[in-house]
Design a protein around this motif. Structure first.
Motif, PDB file in Angstrom:
ATOM      1  N   GLN A  58       0.840  -1.190   0.000  1.00  0.00           N
ATOM      2  CA  GLN A  58       0.000   0.000   0.000  1.00  0.00           C
ATOM      3  C   GLN A  58       0.879   1.244   0.000  1.00  0.00           C
ATOM      4  O   GLN A  58       1.864   1.326   0.713  1.00  0.00           O
ATOM      5  N   ASP A  59       0.515   2.185  -0.854  1.00  0.00           N
ATOM      6  CA  ASP A  59       1.247   3.444  -0.893  1.00  0.00           C
ATOM      7  C   ASP A  59       0.961   4.236   0.378  1.00  0.00           C
ATOM      8  O   ASP A  59      -0.062   4.076   1.011  1.00  0.00           O
ATOM      9  N   GLU A  60       1.878   5.105   0.713  1.00  0.00           N
ATOM     10  CA  GLU A  60       1.701   5.956   1.885  1.00  0.00           C
ATOM     11  C   GLU A  60       0.738   7.093   1.547  1.00  0.00           C
ATOM     12  O   GLU A  60       0.977   7.864   0.628  1.00  0.00           O
ATOM     13  N   TYR A  61      -0.330   7.165   2.281  1.00  0.00           N
ATOM     14  CA  TYR A  61      -1.305   8.233   2.115  1.00  0.00           C
ATOM     15  C   TYR A  61      -1.230   9.155   3.324  1.00  0.00           C
ATOM     16  O   TYR A  61      -1.097   8.692   4.444  1.00  0.00           O
ATOM     17  N   THR A  62      -1.340  10.451   3.055  1.00  0.00           N
ATOM     18  CA  THR A  62      -1.402  11.425   4.141  1.00  0.00           C
ATOM     19  C   THR A  62      -2.761  12.108   4.081  1.00  0.00           C
ATOM     20  O   THR A  62      -3.300  12.366   2.996  1.00  0.00           O
ATOM     21  N   GLU A  63      -3.303  12.398   5.227  1.00  0.00           N
ATOM     22  CA  GLU A  63      -4.636  12.984   5.290  1.00  0.00           C
ATOM     23  C   GLU A  63      -4.602  14.438   4.802  1.00  0.00           C
ATOM     24  O   GLU A  63      -3.680  15.180   5.111  1.00  0.00           O
ATOM     25  N   VAL A  64      -5.610  14.797   4.010  1.00  0.00           N
ATOM     26  CA  VAL A  64      -5.738  16.162   3.508  1.00  0.00           C
ATOM     27  C   VAL A  64      -7.141  16.660   3.838  1.00  0.00           C
ATOM     28  O   VAL A  64      -8.046  15.884   4.126  1.00  0.00           O
ATOM     29  N   THR A  65      -7.307  17.977   3.765  1.00  0.00           N
ATOM     30  CA  THR A  65      -8.624  18.561   4.038  1.00  0.00           C
ATOM     31  C   THR A  65      -9.494  18.465   2.786  1.00  0.00           C
ATOM     32  O   THR A  65      -8.995  18.241   1.680  1.00  0.00           O
ATOM     33  N   ALA A  66     -10.774  18.668   2.952  1.00  0.00           N
ATOM     34  CA  ALA A  66     -11.704  18.613   1.826  1.00  0.00           C
ATOM     35  C   ALA A  66     -11.417  19.724   0.818  1.00  0.00           C
ATOM     36  O   ALA A  66     -11.689  19.577  -0.372  1.00  0.00           O
ATOM     37  N   ASP A  67     -10.853  20.839   1.274  1.00  0.00           N
ATOM     38  CA  ASP A  67     -10.523  21.945   0.376  1.00  0.00           C
ATOM     39  C   ASP A  67      -9.367  21.596  -0.563  1.00  0.00           C
ATOM     40  O   ASP A  67      -9.244  22.190  -1.636  1.00  0.00           O
ATOM     41  N   ALA A  68      -8.518  20.653  -0.173  1.00  0.00           N
ATOM     42  CA  ALA A  68      -7.356  20.282  -0.977  1.00  0.00           C
ATOM     43  C   ALA A  68      -7.693  19.291  -2.084  1.00  0.00           C
ATOM     44  O   ALA A  68      -6.852  18.991  -2.923  1.00  0.00           O
ATOM     45  N   ILE A  69      -8.937  18.802  -2.114  1.00  0.00           N
ATOM     46  CA  ILE A  69      -9.346  17.839  -3.136  1.00  0.00           C
ATOM     47  C   ILE A  69      -9.724  18.600  -4.406  1.00  0.00           C
ATOM     48  O   ILE A  69     -10.490  19.567  -4.345  1.00  0.00           O
ATOM     49  N   PRO A  70      -9.221  18.176  -5.570  1.00  0.00           N
ATOM     50  CA  PRO A  70      -9.558  18.862  -6.828  1.00  0.00           C
ATOM     51  C   PRO A  70     -11.058  18.781  -7.142  1.00  0.00           C
ATOM     52  O   PRO A  70     -11.743  17.837  -6.736  1.00  0.00           O
ATOM     53  N   ALA A  71     -11.540  19.750  -7.880  1.00  0.00           N
ATOM     54  CA  ALA A  71     -12.966  19.808  -8.234  1.00  0.00           C
ATOM     55  C   ALA A  71     -13.389  18.596  -9.054  1.00  0.00           C
ATOM     56  O   ALA A  71     -14.517  18.105  -8.922  1.00  0.00           O
ATOM     57  N   ALA A  72     -12.482  18.077  -9.894  1.00  0.00           N
ATOM     58  CA  ALA A  72     -12.817  16.907 -10.711  1.00  0.00           C
ATOM     59  C   ALA A  72     -13.081  15.681  -9.841  1.00  0.00           C
ATOM     60  O   ALA A  72     -13.976  14.880 -10.119  1.00  0.00           O
ATOM     61  N   VAL A  73     -12.330  15.542  -8.773  1.00  0.00           N
ATOM     62  CA  VAL A  73     -12.518  14.414  -7.857  1.00  0.00           C
ATOM     63  C   VAL A  73     -13.844  14.562  -7.121  1.00  0.00           C
ATOM     64  O   VAL A  73     -14.622  13.608  -7.010  1.00  0.00           O
ATOM     65  N   LYS A  74     -14.129  15.761  -6.647  1.00  0.00           N
ATOM     66  CA  LYS A  74     -15.397  16.005  -5.955  1.00  0.00           C
ATOM     67  C   LYS A  74     -16.586  15.736  -6.878  1.00  0.00           C
ATOM     68  O   LYS A  74     -17.577  15.140  -6.476  1.00  0.00           O
TER      69      LYS A  74
END
Length: 97
Positions: free
Chosen positions: A34-50
């Protein structure tokens, strides 16, 4: 007579060596797949992903979001008491893992 007793002892000794159970050892090597994932805020997610999450999984709520070095996102979403984990790239394409 000595030769007969000696040969019987050699044969019996040989049979007992063959009857012994072999010792097998197994080694286990840890593998990190598994790759290392770091937690991000909802604001850091790109609009395309949302947008992809909203279209593909209607009526769900984003609980947590994580990002790795390859700009892939791990999103934990919920719908009532059901929880799901989905993976997307930065363009919003869903990745199967």
């Amino acid at each position: 007579m000595k030769k007969l007793i000696l040969s019987a002892a050699i044969i019996l000794g040989g049979l007992s060596v063959q009857a012994a159970a072999p010792v097998i050892t197994a080694s286990v090597l840890p593998v990190n797949i598994q790759d290392e994932y770091t937690e991000v805020t909802a604001d850091a997610i790109p609009a395309a992903v949302k947008s992809t999450v909203e279209k593909s999984f209607p009526n769900t709520k984003l609980e947590k979001a994580y990002k790795n070095q390859k700009n892939e996102y791990k999103l934990e979403i919920s719908n009532g008491d059901k929880k799901y984990t989905i993976f997307t790239d930065a363009s919003g394409n869903i990745i199967k893992k």
